[in-house]
Design a protein around this motif. Structure first.
Motif, PDB file in Angstrom:
ATOM      1  N   ARG A 282     -42.657  -4.781   1.659  1.00  0.00           N
ATOM      2  CA  ARG A 282     -43.215  -4.050   2.797  1.00  0.00           C
ATOM      3  C   ARG A 282     -44.322  -4.894   3.416  1.00  0.00           C
ATOM      4  NH1 ARG A 282     -41.544   0.650   4.940  1.00  0.00           N
ATOM      5  NH2 ARG A 282     -43.662   1.457   5.009  1.00  0.00           N
ATOM      6  N   ASP A 283     -44.470  -4.760   4.709  1.00  0.00           N
ATOM      7  CA  ASP A 283     -45.525  -5.483   5.398  1.00  0.00           C
ATOM      8  C   ASP A 283     -46.144  -4.506   6.386  1.00  0.00           C
ATOM      9  OD1 ASP A 283     -47.169  -7.142   6.720  1.00  0.00           O
ATOM     10  OD2 ASP A 283     -45.671  -8.667   7.185  1.00  0.00           O
ATOM     11  N   THR A 284     -47.080  -3.727   5.881  1.00  0.00           N
ATOM     12  CA  THR A 284     -47.605  -2.632   6.700  1.00  0.00           C
ATOM     13  C   THR A 284     -48.363  -3.139   7.919  1.00  0.00           C
ATOM     14  OG1 THR A 284     -49.402  -2.617   5.134  1.00  0.00           O
ATOM     15  CG2 THR A 284     -47.769  -0.872   4.922  1.00  0.00           C
ATOM     16  N   VAL A 285     -49.012  -4.294   7.775  1.00  0.00           N
ATOM     17  CA  VAL A 285     -49.801  -4.804   8.894  1.00  0.00           C
ATOM     18  C   VAL A 285     -48.893  -5.134  10.071  1.00  0.00           C
ATOM     19  CG1 VAL A 285     -51.422  -6.581   9.581  1.00  0.00           C
ATOM     20  CG2 VAL A 285     -51.404  -5.772   7.240  1.00  0.00           C
ATOM     21  N   ARG A 286     -47.851  -5.890   9.771  1.00  0.00           N
ATOM     22  CA  ARG A 286     -46.972  -6.294  10.870  1.00  0.00           C
ATOM     23  C   ARG A 286     -46.171  -5.105  11.403  1.00  0.00           C
ATOM     24  NH1 ARG A 286     -47.280 -11.059   8.164  1.00  0.00           N
ATOM     25  NH2 ARG A 286     -47.722 -12.892   9.433  1.00  0.00           N
ATOM     26  N   GLU A 287     -45.831  -4.167  10.529  1.00  0.00           N
ATOM     27  CA  GLU A 287     -45.103  -2.987  11.016  1.00  0.00           C
ATOM     28  C   GLU A 287     -45.942  -2.222  12.020  1.00  0.00           C
ATOM     29  OE1 GLU A 287     -43.794  -0.666   7.670  1.00  0.00           O
ATOM     30  OE2 GLU A 287     -42.400  -2.245   7.064  1.00  0.00           O
ATOM     31  N   ALA A 288     -47.218  -2.063  11.703  1.00  0.00           N
ATOM     32  CA  ALA A 288     -48.097  -1.351  12.634  1.00  0.00           C
ATOM     33  C   ALA A 288     -48.245  -2.125  13.933  1.00  0.00           C
ATOM     34  CB  ALA A 288     -49.465  -1.144  11.983  1.00  0.00           C
ATOM     35  N   GLU A 289     -48.364  -3.452  13.808  1.00  0.00           N
ATOM     36  CA  GLU A 289     -48.498  -4.289  15.002  1.00  0.00           C
ATOM     37  C   GLU A 289     -47.273  -4.164  15.895  1.00  0.00           C
ATOM     38  OE1 GLU A 289     -50.531  -6.428  16.625  1.00  0.00           O
ATOM     39  OE2 GLU A 289     -52.071  -5.484  15.404  1.00  0.00           O
TER      40      GLU A 289
ATOM     41  N   THR B 105     -26.995 -14.755  26.730  1.00  0.00           N
ATOM     42  CA  THR B 105     -26.768 -15.906  27.592  1.00  0.00           C
ATOM     43  C   THR B 105     -26.855 -17.183  26.785  1.00  0.00           C
ATOM     44  OG1 THR B 105     -29.111 -15.859  28.080  1.00  0.00           O
ATOM     45  CG2 THR B 105     -27.649 -14.832  29.675  1.00  0.00           C
ATOM     46  N   ARG B 106     -26.419 -18.272  27.438  1.00  0.00           N
ATOM     47  CA  ARG B 106     -26.447 -19.564  26.753  1.00  0.00           C
ATOM     48  C   ARG B 106     -27.887 -20.051  26.559  1.00  0.00           C
ATOM     49  NH1 ARG B 106     -24.209 -25.228  29.311  1.00  0.00           N
ATOM     50  NH2 ARG B 106     -25.510 -26.525  27.956  1.00  0.00           N
ATOM     51  N   PHE B 107     -28.709 -19.873  27.578  1.00  0.00           N
ATOM     52  CA  PHE B 107     -30.095 -20.352  27.485  1.00  0.00           C
ATOM     53  C   PHE B 107     -31.036 -19.190  27.222  1.00  0.00           C
ATOM     54  CE2 PHE B 107     -28.127 -23.692  30.007  1.00  0.00           C
ATOM     55  CZ  PHE B 107     -28.599 -24.818  29.366  1.00  0.00           C
ATOM     56  N   GLN B 108     -32.009 -19.451  26.382  1.00  0.00           N
ATOM     57  CA  GLN B 108     -33.079 -18.487  26.173  1.00  0.00           C
ATOM     58  C   GLN B 108     -34.408 -19.221  26.246  1.00  0.00           C
ATOM     59  OE1 GLN B 108     -32.330 -16.570  22.406  1.00  0.00           O
ATOM     60  NE2 GLN B 108     -31.878 -14.646  23.427  1.00  0.00           N
ATOM     61  N   VAL B 109     -35.375 -18.566  26.854  1.00  0.00           N
ATOM     62  CA  VAL B 109     -36.735 -19.106  26.800  1.00  0.00           C
ATOM     63  C   VAL B 109     -37.432 -18.422  25.647  1.00  0.00           C
ATOM     64  CG1 VAL B 109     -38.948 -19.192  27.984  1.00  0.00           C
ATOM     65  CG2 VAL B 109     -36.872 -19.723  29.217  1.00  0.00           C
ATOM     66  N   ILE B 110     -38.164 -19.205  24.863  1.00  0.00           N
ATOM     67  CA  ILE B 110     -38.867 -18.641  23.713  1.00  0.00           C
ATOM     68  C   ILE B 110     -40.333 -19.034  23.806  1.00  0.00           C
ATOM     69  CG2 ILE B 110     -38.127 -20.615  22.312  1.00  0.00           C
ATOM     70  CD1 ILE B 110     -38.284 -18.700  19.908  1.00  0.00           C
ATOM     71  N   ALA B 111     -41.188 -18.099  23.433  1.00  0.00           N
ATOM     72  CA  ALA B 111     -42.620 -18.381  23.478  1.00  0.00           C
ATOM     73  C   ALA B 111     -43.257 -17.799  22.235  1.00  0.00           C
ATOM     74  CB  ALA B 111     -43.245 -17.765  24.719  1.00  0.00           C
ATOM     75  N   ARG B 112     -44.454 -18.251  21.951  1.00  0.00           N
ATOM     76  CA  ARG B 112     -45.166 -17.725  20.794  1.00  0.00           C
ATOM     77  C   ARG B 112     -46.616 -17.475  21.169  1.00  0.00           C
ATOM     78  NH1 ARG B 112     -44.869 -17.207  15.304  1.00  0.00           N
ATOM     79  NH2 ARG B 112     -46.885 -17.273  14.294  1.00  0.00           N
ATOM     80  N   LEU B 113     -47.092 -16.287  20.817  1.00  0.00           N
ATOM     81  CA  LEU B 113     -48.497 -15.942  21.003  1.00  0.00           C
ATOM     82  C   LEU B 113     -49.064 -15.508  19.659  1.00  0.00           C
ATOM     83  CD1 LEU B 113     -48.277 -13.816  24.261  1.00  0.00           C
ATOM     84  CD2 LEU B 113     -48.966 -16.181  24.065  1.00  0.00           C
ATOM     85  N   VAL B 114     -50.342 -15.752  19.486  1.00  0.00           N
ATOM     86  CA  VAL B 114     -50.975 -15.480  18.200  1.00  0.00           C
ATOM     87  C   VAL B 114     -52.246 -14.684  18.442  1.00  0.00           C
ATOM     88  CG1 VAL B 114     -51.890 -16.513  16.095  1.00  0.00           C
ATOM     89  CG2 VAL B 114     -50.077 -17.654  17.312  1.00  0.00           C
ATOM     90  N   GLN B 115     -52.532 -13.782  17.524  1.00  0.00           N
ATOM     91  CA  GLN B 115     -53.826 -13.103  17.529  1.00  0.00           C
ATOM     92  C   GLN B 115     -54.841 -14.041  16.910  1.00  0.00           C
ATOM     93  OE1 GLN B 115     -54.039  -9.421  15.488  1.00  0.00           O
ATOM     94  NE2 GLN B 115     -53.220  -8.267  17.184  1.00  0.00           N
ATOM     95  N   PRO B 116     -55.856 -14.401  17.640  1.00  0.00           N
ATOM     96  CA  PRO B 116     -56.813 -15.346  17.063  1.00  0.00           C
ATOM     97  C   PRO B 116     -57.467 -14.783  15.808  1.00  0.00           C
ATOM     98  CG  PRO B 116     -57.212 -15.087  19.372  1.00  0.00           C
ATOM     99  CD  PRO B 116     -56.210 -14.055  19.000  1.00  0.00           C
ATOM    100  N   PHE B 117     -57.806 -15.720  14.950  1.00  0.00           N
ATOM    101  CA  PHE B 117     -58.537 -15.467  13.705  1.00  0.00           C
ATOM    102  C   PHE B 117     -57.696 -14.711  12.687  1.00  0.00           C
ATOM    103  CE2 PHE B 117     -61.596 -14.665  17.314  1.00  0.00           C
ATOM    104  CZ  PHE B 117     -61.697 -15.998  17.598  1.00  0.00           C
ATOM    105  N   THR B 118     -56.402 -14.490  12.974  1.00  0.00           N
ATOM    106  CA  THR B 118     -55.490 -14.013  11.948  1.00  0.00           C
ATOM    107  C   THR B 118     -54.319 -14.973  11.993  1.00  0.00           C
ATOM    108  OG1 THR B 118     -54.149 -12.692  13.405  1.00  0.00           O
ATOM    109  CG2 THR B 118     -56.100 -11.647  12.509  1.00  0.00           C
ATOM    110  N   THR B 119     -53.271 -14.678  11.248  1.00  0.00           N
ATOM    111  CA  THR B 119     -52.070 -15.488  11.426  1.00  0.00           C
ATOM    112  C   THR B 119     -50.944 -14.626  11.950  1.00  0.00           C
ATOM    113  OG1 THR B 119     -51.651 -15.123   9.116  1.00  0.00           O
ATOM    114  CG2 THR B 119     -52.581 -17.235   9.735  1.00  0.00           C
ATOM    115  N   ILE B 120     -51.275 -13.487  12.517  1.00  0.00           N
ATOM    116  CA  ILE B 120     -50.228 -12.623  13.039  1.00  0.00           C
ATOM    117  C   ILE B 120     -49.830 -13.133  14.413  1.00  0.00           C
ATOM    118  CG2 ILE B 120     -49.709 -10.297  13.793  1.00  0.00           C
ATOM    119  CD1 ILE B 120     -51.349  -9.307  11.531  1.00  0.00           C
ATOM    120  N   GLY B 121     -48.609 -13.619  14.487  1.00  0.00           N
ATOM    121  CA  GLY B 121     -48.104 -14.120  15.753  1.00  0.00           C
ATOM    122  C   GLY B 121     -46.814 -13.430  16.095  1.00  0.00           C
TER     123      GLY B 121
END
Lengths: 390, 185, 219
Positions: free
Chosen positions: C16-23, C110-126
């Motif tokens: 279980r990962d309660t932090v990420r589930e809530a996020e 589709t054949r092409f997908q754009v992917i991006a990544r954002l992170v919450q600073p000072f944690t590692t939750i991205g």
């Protein structure tokens, strides 16, 4: 300190007055200054095109791509173990650190974890490559600001670290030592004692550089207050590493991230500086070398016994899936987004290298600075061309 | 130097000139990638100290250089700049290609953006293999080049006949003119 | 963190990962109907796929939710390479190569997908955000007005994949010479050196420590 500040203030007012006079008397015409693509002050082949008004930069744009080697495409035509040899060369000063996040991503997809001895040795070599990388930065910094002595110190003491890396891995520059599931080999005999001696030498080197460079009045007046990056701008450009921490952000992936490496077994300080200027960035890096030597010393004391390789199949096929792993590399956050489709090679690897984001702030940062400050700012941002262009 | 201009240079005088040329090489450092750091270690560090070989690694511009060390990956975008640099150098000029990338493309042999060897653009005198070569290997490359310069027929170069050897046998390492040398390490 | 699992004998309870589930719940609530699909791997990462219309709004909303650290923007070409996999010999006969598109996490059409990544600073939750790029449009909205760092990443993606970014200030080439033709990161872009000459490293068998049955053949 206040004396210096006052003097700077006076010099600034005088220069502003002179500017105003000149602008009234002479209609100044803009000039385009091209630095590079090969210039000793740009750490490689970065080209900067700056539009000048007198001594001031109106607009500046880095032109990358002179070192673009197509890593992301080449990873698609290599197998997983072959990719390690390739990604070594992205940030060529801290090669071992480039391998680690890629190998961790592949291990994550395979559900394998390296034995704890391998994790320890990985962390030691990671920190050694950080020391080798940043110590060259500290020497080069002097050269770019007009002091030639520090670079001789840096090359001298860097050799000791390279000898250690060579002794353990067989490669001075590009070790290619990491394997999926562990390491190629164990540490050689005598490595631990030798490393302790070298770490002492490196701490002396840090003291010398601090005396030579950071206490120097000219150095301070050339770097303090130059190229200030506020915290929120740094975050939105995705700056990382010492550049981010010099803007007062207390964030270090070594401490804040739970990955199978040995940093969480050590006790170290995360260095930050509130100013966000060039001096702060250089100072944070210097202190980080000191902290790294302490991390290595602690890890040498606690290195566990055991194997260095987990059981993995001979021909590595990575199961389907996607994984992101990033680590705190010498230049900042380096991450790999690995997509596998169950083959021997990755389907797609997105390499998020630190310098690419770190240098994308340059057009914003160079606006309105004076020409000599271009070099100061670029030196303090600290990039490696292979890490920008990939 | 009327003798030189007419392309008739007696052998003793050539030997004297060559001796002078081989021990006052001004090197332009064309550092491109990883090899640039090893080149920096060879030229700038107190341990390897290239100046004891009579090599001066400090010219400010290619116009003052006798030798250029191409160290690192040459990309297609960079290639025109390298050609232009080479054309700016005054004759007689020499090129050392340092590292696998500059020799043949190296690990990027199948890349879409990398030139597979700097010898496609400019003539190379000495190849130094390695990825990257150790600083010692670069020093050996410089020594080989010096032996080659010592053995060169200056008159032939002046007459426009290209690089020719004087056929003076200098130990076992006498190199024939015009043929590139490879450092064995 | 990861189980050392080559054996799957005892069924353990799902981690279980309660932090990420809530996020993730928080994000899904904020984005509403814009999210097409989402995935959560416990103690690992989160993925969402949004519609092309809400791509820019997603960035704004996530920034407001605390994901202020910009990771990267890039793209993926899901077409299997017509020149074979990495272990195949591209210079050999092409034969029957499977060209069915196999999408990754959080799906796609589709054949092409754009992917991006954002992170919450000072944690590692991205969070990894994907969006489909329709073949007939080949463009999505630009993020450069939301995250300044997206500017260069979008230029790179444009050059490498040929995907446009609406509203981007300056989509110039960044890496390649101006006369370069094609988009190299597309799967159907050939690496000519591999086609004219077989690659000697196709077989990759390296003896591992404590593994000596291959010793005799190596010489």
């Amino acid at each position: 300190m206040t004396m210096l500040g006052d003097r700077q203030q006076l010099a600034y007012i005088a220069s502003q007055a002179a500017d105003a006079r000149v602008n009234v008397e002479l209609e100044t015409e803009g000039m385009t200054l091209n630095i590079g693509p090969q210039h000793p002050a740009t750490h490689g082949t970065l080209r900067i095109i700056a539009r000048l008004d007198g001594e001031q930069v109106v607009w500046a744009e880095p032109s990358a791509g002179y070192m673009h080697r197509g890593y992301e495409k080449l990873t698609e035509v290599r197998t997983f173990p072959q990719v390690t040899a390739l990604v070594n060369r992205i940030d060529w000063l801290g090669s071992f650190a480039n391998e680690v996040p890629f190998i961790l991503a592949a291990e994550k997809l395979m559900g394998v974890e390296a034995p704890s001895r391998a994790q320890h040795i990985r962390t030691i070599l990671f920190e050694l490559s950080r020391i080798a990388n940043v110590s060259l930065f500290l020497g080069d910094l002097g050269v770019q600001l007009g002091a030639i002595t520090p670079v001789f110190f840096a090359f001298r003491d860097r050799e000791y670290v390279l000898n250690l890396i060579e002794g353990a891995t067989g490669g001075r520059f590009h070790p290619n030592f990491d394997r999926i599931g562990g390491l190629k080999d164990d540490l050689p005999a005598g490595f631990i004692d030798e490393t302790r001696v070298v770490m002492k030498k490196l701490r002396t080197f840090c003291d010398q550089i601090e005396d030579l460079l950071f206490g120097n009045e000219i150095f301070q007046s050339r770097t303090r207050g130059i190229g200030v990056i506020p915290k929120d701008v740094a975050l939105s450009y995705g700056l990382s590493g010492a550049n981010l921490r010099a803007s007062g952000v207390d964030w270090d992936l070594r401490r804040d991230q739970d990955i199978p490496m040995a940093w969480n077994k050590t006790d170290f300080k995360v260095i930050t500086h509130p100013d966000g200027d060039s001096f702060a960035r250089c100072w944070v890096r210097l202190q980080e070398v000191r902290e790294s030597t302490k991390i290595v010393d602690q890890l040498l004391d606690t290195i566990p016994a055991g194997p260095v390789m987990a059981k993995v199949p001979k021909i590595i096929k990575v199961p389907e899936g996607e994984a992101w792993v990033s680590t705190e590399n010498p230049l900042g956050e380096m991450g790999y987004y690995v997509v596998s489709q169950g083959d021997q090679g990755p389907f797609r690897v997105k390499i998020r290298s630190a310098s690419f984001n770190n240098i994308s702030i340059v057009p914003w940062l160079l606006k309105g600075v004076y020409v000599p400050d271009i070099i100061t700012i670029l030196a303090s941002l600290y990039f490696i061309l292979g890490d920008i262009d990939r | 130097m009327g003798l030189v201009d007419r392309g008739r240079l007696p052998k003793p005088l050539t030997s004297l000139f060559n001796m002078g040329r081989s021990y006052s090489l001004w090197v332009y450092q064309w550092g491109l990638a990883c090899c640039a750091i090893e080149m920096g270690a060879a030229f700038g560090s107190p341990r390897y100290d290239v100046m004891r070989l009579g090599v001066i690694p400090l010219p400010a511009s290619p116009r003052q250089a006798d030798l250029v060390v191409i160290s690192g990956t040459v990309t297609d975008k960079m290639a025109p700049a390298i050609k232009r640099l080479y054309e700016q150098m005054p004759e007689p000029k020499y090129v050392i290609s340092m590292g696998s990338c500059a020799n043949c493309g190296g690990p990027y042999w199948d890349s879409y953006s990398v030139t597979k060897g700097v010898d496609q653009i400019i003539p190379v005198d000495v190849y130094v293999p390695g990825c990257p070569p150790r600083p010692e290997a670069l020093l050996e490359g410089i020594v080989l080049l010096q032996q080659r310069i010592k053995n060169e027929d200056m008159g032939a170069r002046w007459r426009g006949e290209g690089t020719k050897s004087m056929n003076i046998v200098d130990g076992e390492s006498a190199e024939k003119g015009g043929v590139p040398v490879v450092v064995h390490n | 963190m990861f189980p050392l699992s080559s054996t799957t004998d005892t069924p353990t309870e799902a981690p279980r990962d309660t932090v990420r589930e809530a996020e993730l719940a928080r994000i899904l609530e904020a984005l509403g109907a814009g999210v097409v699909d989402s995935l959560l791997k416990p103690n690992d990462d989160m993925w969402i796929r949004v519609t092309a219309e809400t791509w820019r709004v997603t960035a704004e909303k996530l920034k407001a939710l605390g994901y202020t650290y910009f990771g990267y923007v890039s793209a993926i070409d899901w077409l299997p390479s017509p020149f074979g996999k990495s272990e195949d010999d591209a210079s050999g006969p092409s034969g029957e190569r499977d060209s069915t598109i196999k999408q990754g996490y959080a799906g796609g059409d589709t054949r092409f997908q754009v992917i991006a990544r954002l992170v919450q600073p000072f944690t590692t939750i991205g969070i990894n955000i994907k969006v489909d790029v329709a073949d007939e449009v080949m463009a999505v909205d630009s993020w450069s007005s939301v995250f300044a760092g997206a500017n260069w990443h979008e230029r790179e993606a444009h050059e490498m994949f040929g995907i446009g970014f609406n509203g981007h200030p300056d989509l110039r080439n960044m890496y390649l010479p101006t006369d370069f033709e094609g988009h190299p990161m597309r799967k159907d872009f050939p690496l000519l050196a591999r086609i004219v000459k077989p690659w000697p490293g196709i077989v990759d068998v390296e003896p591992l420590p404590g593994d000596d049955e291959e010793e005799g053949e190596a010489s």
